[in-house]
Design a protein around this motif. Structure first.
Motif: not given
Length: 559
Positions: A75-82
């Motif tokens: 979730v951290v990685l996906a939130s950062a990518l977005v």
């Protein structure tokens, strides 16, 4: 200069300590004691730590702990990518309709995660809205780690987006321009100058996202169980809700979840302390933003796609479902009806009672946390009495207590057979849970407000004969009240739709907005549940915004 007069500080400190003890310390200690002494519920201290070995070396626990960390990291990685690219563009470039995009990207954070999850289920499941429109469904993707990551990331990325956009905007482009003068490429200037200067806000927001992800109950419960993906939160729920009840095991899993949350905040502080970046010039950064140029179309498409997926899909799915006569009727004009909304207002299945219960609990939670929060913040910031360190510690503790842990602690603390009286199985147990979970909001807001008020104002009042209580009531409280009111409105909105504590500790026969929606979805009355969800989103989002604008319109805000 801080006052040493304890005439007003001592009562405030004792009231804060009493409230914090009941709301925060009691459930936390109950969890710890139950984990250490498995038979403490029967009044026995025999066999200390006997449950630790069996629980901690259980292969299921190892899997749940690993899944929890994996889910949080994804979730951290996906939130950062977005969020990071959008936040950087928002900060450094002139984005057309920028205020509108900010509002659209804030809405997902205001939608309760479990409601957004139900919206995605209605969209991507077999015979869902996507299949009705495009002829295929994405159920295998949704009910998987990747699906949970997507749904949770769309709910949490606004935290990162606003942190990055505001931090990078404060840094500005001036320092990167200096780097480019000395030969750095635009990419190198961004990675070596702009991003490091913005690191504190970025790291803090990512740690908050990780903490929120490992504590989230609704999405793993709705999606993870069908995928066989158990995390600590759902594991704790199973141990206290399925027979045989395993309270020691639930307590140990709760302690492990608390440790994870606490380590998240400690890691954040360590990273920021180890790699600290700051500017040495006093001149503020230029606020002039650059035009997008050739990037205008791709950037606008990116904002539109993210806004549609994060805000449009869940809200439209909720609204379409609420307006459907039958779920099997699908997207058809003859299937549109306001019957579900009328059923809510006709108190079908106790809908109006659930609304009244949630709003009553929300108001009570806002009042109690506001009172304790302002007293605790005043004692910690404005006094030197001995109890302020203990108060400060107790106000920080709820940050590391996930909602499921609070619920378990309240069950363990107030369900003892030898207690002469107990709030367990009454509405008051929900009030205690909400207060513990949401107490950090008024504490943080009022602490910041008190820190901005000089000590000379209170000292001047003392010189003219005012007691500590009068100085607090007539001078300090009015000055911090705008911050306190904002925090209390936020607490009301969050408490009115809180899920995990409501599901776990709600008294038998009592419904709240969250439990009503959850149970209607489980029982197949999906349209009725979605109508309640849409009403809850409107009320708990628009009401605080409306109330916050009233002082400005009535001229009550001091210029």
């Amino acid at each position: 200069m801080r006052t040493n007069d304890s005439s007003g500080a001592a009562p405030a400190a004792w009231l804060a300590i009493a409230g914090l003890t009941v709301i925060v310390v009691v459930p936390f200690i109950a969890v710890v004691l139950q984990g250490i002494f498995p038979n403490i519920g029967q009044g026995s201290f025999a066999g200390p730590f006997s449950s630790f070995v069996a629980t901690l070396f259980d292969s299921a626990l190892i899997g749940m702990a690993g899944n929890t960390i994996r889910l949080g990291s994804c979730v951290v990685l996906a939130s950062a990518l977005v969020a990071v690219p959008l936040g950087v563009f928002r900060a450094l470039y002139r984005i057309p309709l920028a205020p509108l995009w900010d509002v659209l990207l804030l809405v997902p954070f205001m939608i309760p995660p479990y409601i957004a999850t139900l919206g995605w289920i209605m969209t991507l499941q077999p015979r869902g809205y996507l299949q009705q429109i495009a002829g295929f469904n994405l159920a295998p993707f949704l009910f998987s780690l990747f699906g949970m990551t997507m749904v949770m990331a769309f709910n949490t990325f606004p935290v990162v987006y606003f942190a990055v956009s505001r931090t990078v905007e404060a840094v500005g482009a001036r320092y990167a321009d200096v780097g480019r003068v000395f030969g750095a490429s635009p990419a190198r200037a961004f990675w070596r100058i702009t991003l490091p200067l913005s690191a504190p806000g970025l790291v803090a927001s990512l740690m908050l996202v990780f903490a929120a992800a490992i504590e989230e109950y609704g999405t793993p419960a709705a999606l993870g169980r069908r995928a066989g993906f158990q995390v600590l939160v759902t594991g704790i729920d199973l141990r206290i809700s399925d027979w045989p009840i395993d309270l020691p095991g639930a307590a140990i899993l709760s302690i492990l979840l608390v440790v994870m949350s606490l380590l998240t905040f400690l890691l954040q502080r360590w990273i920021l302390a180890r790699r600290s970046y700051q500017t040495v010039g006093g001149k503020p950064a230029a606020k002039d933003k650059r035009p997008l140029g050739a990037m205008k179309v791709p950037v606008m498409i990116a904002f539109a796609v993210v806004a549609f997926l994060a805000t449009g899909v869940p809200l439209l799915s909720i609204l379409f479902t609420a307006l459907s006569r039958t779920i099997s009727g699908g997207l058809a004009l003859d299937n549109i009806s306001a019957e579900n909304f009328l059923s809510v207002f006709n108190n079908s299945a106790g809908a109006l009672v659930a609304l009244l219960n949630s709003f009553s609990l929300g108001i009570g939670t806002a009042l109690i946390t506001g009172l304790i929060g302002v007293l605790a913040a005043y004692t910690v910031v404005k006094t030197k009495i001995r109890g302020r360190v203990a108060i400060d510690t107790m106000t920080i503790l709820p940050n590391a207590l996930p909602g499921i842990v609070v619920a378990v602690g309240l069950i363990l603390a107030w369900n003892m057979p030898w207690l002469p009286a107990t709030p367990y199985n009454t509405a008051f147990i929900l009030l205690l849970a909400y207060c513990c979970i949401l107490l950090p909001q008024p504490v943080r807001y009022t602490t910041a407000a008190f820190q901005q008020i000089g000590d000379s104002l209170e000292a001047a009042a003392r010189v003219f004969g005012a007691s500590g209580v009068i100085a607090f009531r007539r001078i300090l409280l009015p000055l911090v009240f705008p911050s306190l009111a904002s925090a209390m409105l936020l607490v009301f909105a969050l408490a009115s739709r809180e899920l995990v504590a409501s599901v776990v500790v709600a008294p038998v026969g009592m419904q709240t907005i969250a439990t009503f929606i959850w149970r209607q979805f489980e029982q197949g009355s999906i349209g009725l549940g979605m109508a309640m969800a849409f009403i809850a989103i409107l009320i708990t989002t628009l009401l605080p915004l409306l109330l916050l604008t009233l002082p400005r319109r009535s001229g009550l805000v001091a210029e």
